[in-house]
Design an enzyme around this catalytic site. Structure first.
Site, PDB file in Angstrom:
ATOM      1  N   ARG A  40       0.811  -1.218   0.000  1.00 38.58           N
ATOM      2  CA  ARG A  40       0.000   0.000   0.000  1.00 38.58           C
ATOM      3  C   ARG A  40       0.850   1.276   0.000  1.00 38.58           C
ATOM      4  NH1 ARG A  40      -5.074  -1.287   4.013  1.00 38.58           N
ATOM      5  NH2 ARG A  40      -5.829  -3.120   2.906  1.00 38.58           N
ATOM      6  N   ASP A 143     -16.522   7.625   9.469  1.00 32.72           N
ATOM      7  CA  ASP A 143     -15.341   6.786   9.214  1.00 32.72           C
ATOM      8  C   ASP A 143     -14.110   7.670   9.348  1.00 32.72           C
ATOM      9  OD1 ASP A 143     -15.123   3.803   7.772  1.00 32.72           O
ATOM     10  OD2 ASP A 143     -13.318   5.044   7.524  1.00 32.72           O
TER      11      ASP A 143
HETATM   12  C1  LIG Z   1     -13.839  -3.435   6.985  1.00 34.76           C
HETATM   13  S1  LIG Z   1     -14.545  -1.832   7.059  1.00 34.76           S
HETATM   14  C2  LIG Z   1     -16.129  -2.173   7.778  1.00 34.76           C
HETATM   15  C3  LIG Z   1     -17.249  -1.449   7.072  1.00 34.76           C
HETATM   16  C4  LIG Z   1     -18.655  -1.752   7.592  1.00 34.76           C
HETATM   17  N1  LIG Z   1     -18.777  -1.398   8.983  1.00 34.76           N
HETATM   18  C5  LIG Z   1     -19.015  -3.194   7.381  1.00 34.76           C
HETATM   19  O1  LIG Z   1     -19.062  -3.956   8.332  1.00 34.76           O
HETATM   20  O2  LIG Z   1     -19.263  -3.588   6.238  1.00 34.76           O
HETATM   21  C6  LIG Z   1     -13.649  -1.108   8.402  1.00 34.76           C
HETATM   22  C7  LIG Z   1     -13.733   0.417   8.426  1.00 34.76           C
HETATM   23  O3  LIG Z   1     -13.280   0.899   9.684  1.00 34.76           O
HETATM   24  C8  LIG Z   1     -12.646   2.145   9.465  1.00 34.76           C
HETATM   25  N2  LIG Z   1     -11.798   2.468  10.615  1.00 34.76           N
HETATM   26  C9  LIG Z   1     -10.624   1.897  10.975  1.00 34.76           C
HETATM   27  N3  LIG Z   1     -10.150   2.487  12.068  1.00 34.76           N
HETATM   28  C10 LIG Z   1     -11.019   3.444  12.424  1.00 34.76           C
HETATM   29  C11 LIG Z   1     -11.078   4.395  13.488  1.00 34.76           C
HETATM   30  N4  LIG Z   1     -10.119   4.472  14.412  1.00 34.76           N
HETATM   31  N5  LIG Z   1     -12.141   5.223  13.535  1.00 34.76           N
HETATM   32  C12 LIG Z   1     -13.122   5.155  12.596  1.00 34.76           C
HETATM   33  N6  LIG Z   1     -13.120   4.287  11.568  1.00 34.76           N
HETATM   34  C13 LIG Z   1     -12.087   3.441  11.494  1.00 34.76           C
HETATM   35  C14 LIG Z   1     -11.904   1.951   8.166  1.00 34.76           C
HETATM   36  O4  LIG Z   1     -11.572   3.159   7.560  1.00 34.76           O
HETATM   37  C15 LIG Z   1     -12.882   1.099   7.363  1.00 34.76           C
HETATM   38  O5  LIG Z   1     -13.669   1.876   6.503  1.00 34.76           O
END
Ligand SMILES: C[S@@+](CC[C@H](N)C(=O)[O-])C[C@H]1O[C@@H](n2cnc3c(N)ncnc32)[C@H](O)[C@@H]1O
Length: 272
Positions: A40, A143
């Site tokens: 990445r 997010d």
């Molecule tokens: C795998 S996705 C999950 C999306 C959705 N909740 C689902 O279950 O389909 C994980 C998300 O968590 C976000 N994320 C990671 N760390 C975070 C943080 N500290 N605060 C807010 N969002 C975060 C990432 O940017 C990503 O978009």
């Protein structure tokens, strides 16, 4: 010289990178993520003509615009419409039918990624609205990734997301999205109920309490310390009686929170 970036990711540099990821996102990585991080970040170093990861980390630490680029690169924004059918059955057949339609329903899609979850919620709320005229609802999607939020606000989808949506809920797709070739765009009638904003789950959210919180597939990225911190913040945002929905691989029982287990993936706050 730039082609050597990968070779320069020594054990010490990798440790420093992992610490930087944790500092800005709370995400806990380990040495096994070395290939992922190089895959990445390597192209970014080349694009900026930065010869080493140490120099790139200094740029991030300087705190300018590169911080957000770094966060966008190290987060994984996978999501789908109506991901995990059991959860959507619960919302459609249990949660909404028990909701007092005279009250405005507030939902938080925490870690909303590119927005499919927030729009799936809006579609079910629209269906409920048809049976209960006057029902009001608000959905907040947050997010930490700016690129994911940009996609969420656009509400335009292609590829796997659309194929899976078409296969699972063809009627809702036809009713609430406009199709143009292989791309779909979510209708404005849904978008007007959904607001997206940037938020780090480890911090306090400045918003009114929510009746339903979707916190799915994000706790898995944190170590126990940060899981506790996220849950502390999330609980502050839950109205009495509110439901919390987790991802399939996630459980908070061992963390000993004040939330009660209700059924698979679902927890609730006491009503009092
Ligand atoms: C795998 S996705 C999950 C999306 C959705 N909740 C689902 O279950 O389909 C994980 C998300 O968590 C976000 N994320 C990671 N760390 C975070 C943080 N500290 N605060 C807010 N969002 C975060 C990432 O940017 C990503 O978009």
């Amino acid at each position: 010289m730039l082609a050597d970036c990968e070779a320069q990711l020594s054990e010490r540099t990798l440790e420093a990178l992992i610490a930087l990821v944790r500092q800005y996102t709370g995400i806990a990585m380990n040495e096994r993520k070395s290939v992922l991080l190089q895959g990445r970040l390597g192209p970014r170093l080349r694009a900026l003509a930065i010869p080493s990861y140490e120099q790139y980390m200094a740029l991030v630490r300087a705190g300018g615009a590169e911080v957000q680029v770094f966060i966008d690169m190290v987060t994984t924004n996978d999501t789908l419409f109506f991901r995990t059918p059991a959860v959507w059955d619960y919302i459609e057949r249990d949660f909404l039918p028990h909701w007092d339609a005279a009250r405005c329903l507030r939902i938080w899609s925490a870690a909303a990624a590119t927005g499919e979850e927030a729009y799936s919620l809006a579609m079910l709320c629209e269906q409920f609205l048809q049976r209960h005229p006057g029902f009001r609802y608000q959905i907040v999607g947050t997010d930490i990734s700016a690129t994911a939020l940009e996609a969420a606000r656009a509400g335009q989808y292609e590829g796997r997301s659309v194929e899976r949506f078409q296969a699972s809920h063809p009627q809702l797709l036809a009713r609430y999205c406009r199709r143009s070739g292989t791309r779909i765009t979510v209708n404005p009638e849904l978008k007007q109920h959904v607001q997206f904003g940037s938020h780090n789950l480890l911090r306090k959210l400045d918003a009114a309490p929510f009746d339903l919180v979707m916190l799915r597939n994000v706790l898995i990225y944190f170590d126990e310390t940060n899981q506790r911190q996220v849950l502390e913040q999330v609980q502050r945002q839950m109205a009495p009686g509110a439901r919390l929905v987790l991802g399939e691989q996630e459980s908070i029982t061992r963390l000993g929170t004040a939330l009660q287990y209700q059924q698979a993936h679902i927890y609730h706050r006491d009503a009092a």
